[in-house]
Write a protein that holds these residues in place. Structure first.
Motif, short mmCIF file in Angstrom:
data_model
loop_
_atom_site.label_atom_id
_atom_site.label_comp_id
_atom_site.label_asym_id
_atom_site.label_seq_id
_atom_site.Cartn_x
_atom_site.Cartn_y
_atom_site.Cartn_z
N LYS A 120 50.27 39.40 31.96
CA LYS A 120 48.97 39.25 32.61
C LYS A 120 48.19 40.56 32.59
O LYS A 120 46.98 40.57 32.38
N SER A 153 40.18 43.85 36.72
CA SER A 153 39.64 43.73 35.36
C SER A 153 38.74 44.88 34.94
O SER A 153 38.42 45.02 33.76
N SER A 194 46.89 42.67 37.76
CA SER A 194 46.14 42.15 36.61
C SER A 194 44.75 41.66 37.00
O SER A 194 43.92 41.37 36.13
N ASN A 202 44.59 40.76 30.71
CA ASN A 202 43.40 40.79 31.57
C ASN A 202 42.72 42.15 31.65
O ASN A 202 41.52 42.22 31.89
#
Length: 435
Positions: free
Chosen positions: A196, A174, A171, A200
């Motif tokens: 997550k 990005s 996660s 994200n």
């Protein structure tokens, strides 16, 4: 004999190129051109990057992967030789200015061995694209160190024998646009890690987690998926519960595969909003049902559909004629064992781009298969265990020019004299009782 004169007003180099003989001017032009090319050419691969790649190569053996296509496998790392520029090695991409390795495509490279967390791969910090799919990493765990590749936009670890838990550190990536962890040894994706990833990775356009063990993940967790998703695949993930209607808000979706799970309830009405869908697969969800109004709206609005697979979805309440307006661009339609009853719309048989049609195991389905105006690209036809009448006559066989598989077990077959000889000579794969 021509003379060479010098200008009374020397240039910076001490003479004017216009005053030189043609042969000398041409020589100086070539020298300048070569110098320009040399100064603009990309630098050699950074030494520490080359070393990391060679160490990575040495950590694996080269073996044929028996369950993969033999013709697509190629040992890319065999071109990696010490003392040569790693930027020209198979599968390696470098930044033209710095010489740093930014891409590694080792898909189907016959790599065999365990990918440990201390592998030199993880020192290639500038990677933007990493593809290790279709190798055999012999039940390696997906290392948490993958999360350190902060510049990654594409990560593909599919079909390479990874198992264990999917680390939550994924996660951290990005910038990911594409993430594929599919078809490994059912690596476990825990609810916290999945949540997550969903929250994200907001730039994701492609997400494939097929055959990850998501049995503990609540389908409502899908509500926060990136709105930019164009391809979303969760086939055979052991998911249970209702499909969240929020998926209908993913307006850019072109490919949606939720097949072979244990979803319950009805296909959400909001699916009618997925107007960009090209492929929809909900097959193998035996406890999922299609309501007449919902399916009618899906058929009406999804005008770009090319593939629709609803095998084993309960369609017993659906009138077959509600499928009449299916997209004319449809190339594959599969509705096996759906509980369909009544007359199947004849126009679907005539869709011009239809390549595969499977309606088997719908015992109450009736119709008459036409013998003319058929799709010239139809290659697969399965009418087994239906009451759809099919006339095996000369015109039908000659019109099905692309047909390679015809499955007609327990069907309403009407034969004419001479059919047997024709069927034997056109190369069809048949499952029918004839002759």
């Amino acid at each position: 004999m021509p003379s060479v004169s010098f200008s009374s007003k020397p240039y910076a180099m001490g003479f004017s190129p216009l005053s030189l003989s043609p042969s000398l001017s041409f020589f100086l032009f070539l020298f300048h051109f070569h110098s320009t090319l040399s100064s603009s050419s990309s630098p050699l691969c950074a030494h520490h990057q080359s070393l990391s790649l060679l160490q990575f190569k040495q950590s694996f053996s080269i073996q044929t992967i028996p369950w993969e296509d033999q013709y697509t496998q190629y040992p890319k790392t065999e071109s990696w030789k010490e003392g040569t520029d790693c930027c020209i090695w198979d599968g390696v991409t470098c930044d033209l200015h710095s010489g740093l390795v930014t891409g590694l495509d080792l898909s189907s490279s016959m790599l065999h061995g365990t990918l440990h967390s201390n592998n030199s791969l993880f020192s290639l910090h500038h990677l933007r694209k990493l593809d290790l799919s279709f190798n055999d990493f012999t039940t390696s765990h997906i290392s948490s160190r993958f999360g350190q590749f902060s510049n990654l936009t594409h990560l593909n670890l599919s079909s390479s024998s990874f198992e264990g838990q999917v680390p939550s550190e994924i996660s951290h990536l990005s910038k990911l646009v594409s993430l594929d962890l599919s078809r490994n040894g059912y690596p476990i994706l825990e609810p916290i890690s999945f949540d997550k990833i969903v929250r994200n990775l907001t730039k994701l356009r492609e997400l494939d987690l097929s055959q990850a063990n998501m049995s503990l993940v609540v389908p409502d967790s899908l509500m926060n998926l990136s709105s930019s998703l164009s391809s979303f695949r969760l086939q055979d993930c052991l998911l249970q519960g209702k499909i969240p209607s929020s998926i209908g808000k993913l307006k850019h979706l072109r490919y949606l595969d939720l097949g072979l799970n244990s979803f319950t309830g009805s296909i959400p009405y909001d699916f009618e909003q997925l107007t960009e869908l090209v492929s929809l697969d909900l097959s193998g969800n035996a406890y999922l049902s299609a309501e007449p109004v919902s399916l009618y709206k899906i058929v009406q609005n999804l005008t770009k559909l090319r593939e629709l697979d609803l095998d084993y979805v309960n369609m017993s309440l659906v009138a077959p004629n509600s499928l009449t307006n299916l997209s004319s661009s449809l190339s594959s339609l599969s509705l096996r064992r759906c509980g369909l009853q009544g007359k199947f719309p004849g126009n679907i048989f005539l869709l011009p781009n239809l390549e595969a049609l499977s309606l088997s195991d719908n015992e109450g389905l009736t119709s008459s298969f036409p013998s003319s105006n058929l799709s010239s690209v139809l290659s697969v036809l399965d009418l087994s265990n239906t009451r759809i009448s099919l006339y095996l006559e000369n015109d039908l066989i000659s019109n099905l020019k692309s047909l390679t598989i015809m499955l007609l077990r327990n069907s309403s077959i009407i034969r004419t004299k001479g059919d047997c000889g024709i069927l034997r000579t056109i190369g069809l794969s048949l499952l029918i009782p004839f002759c």
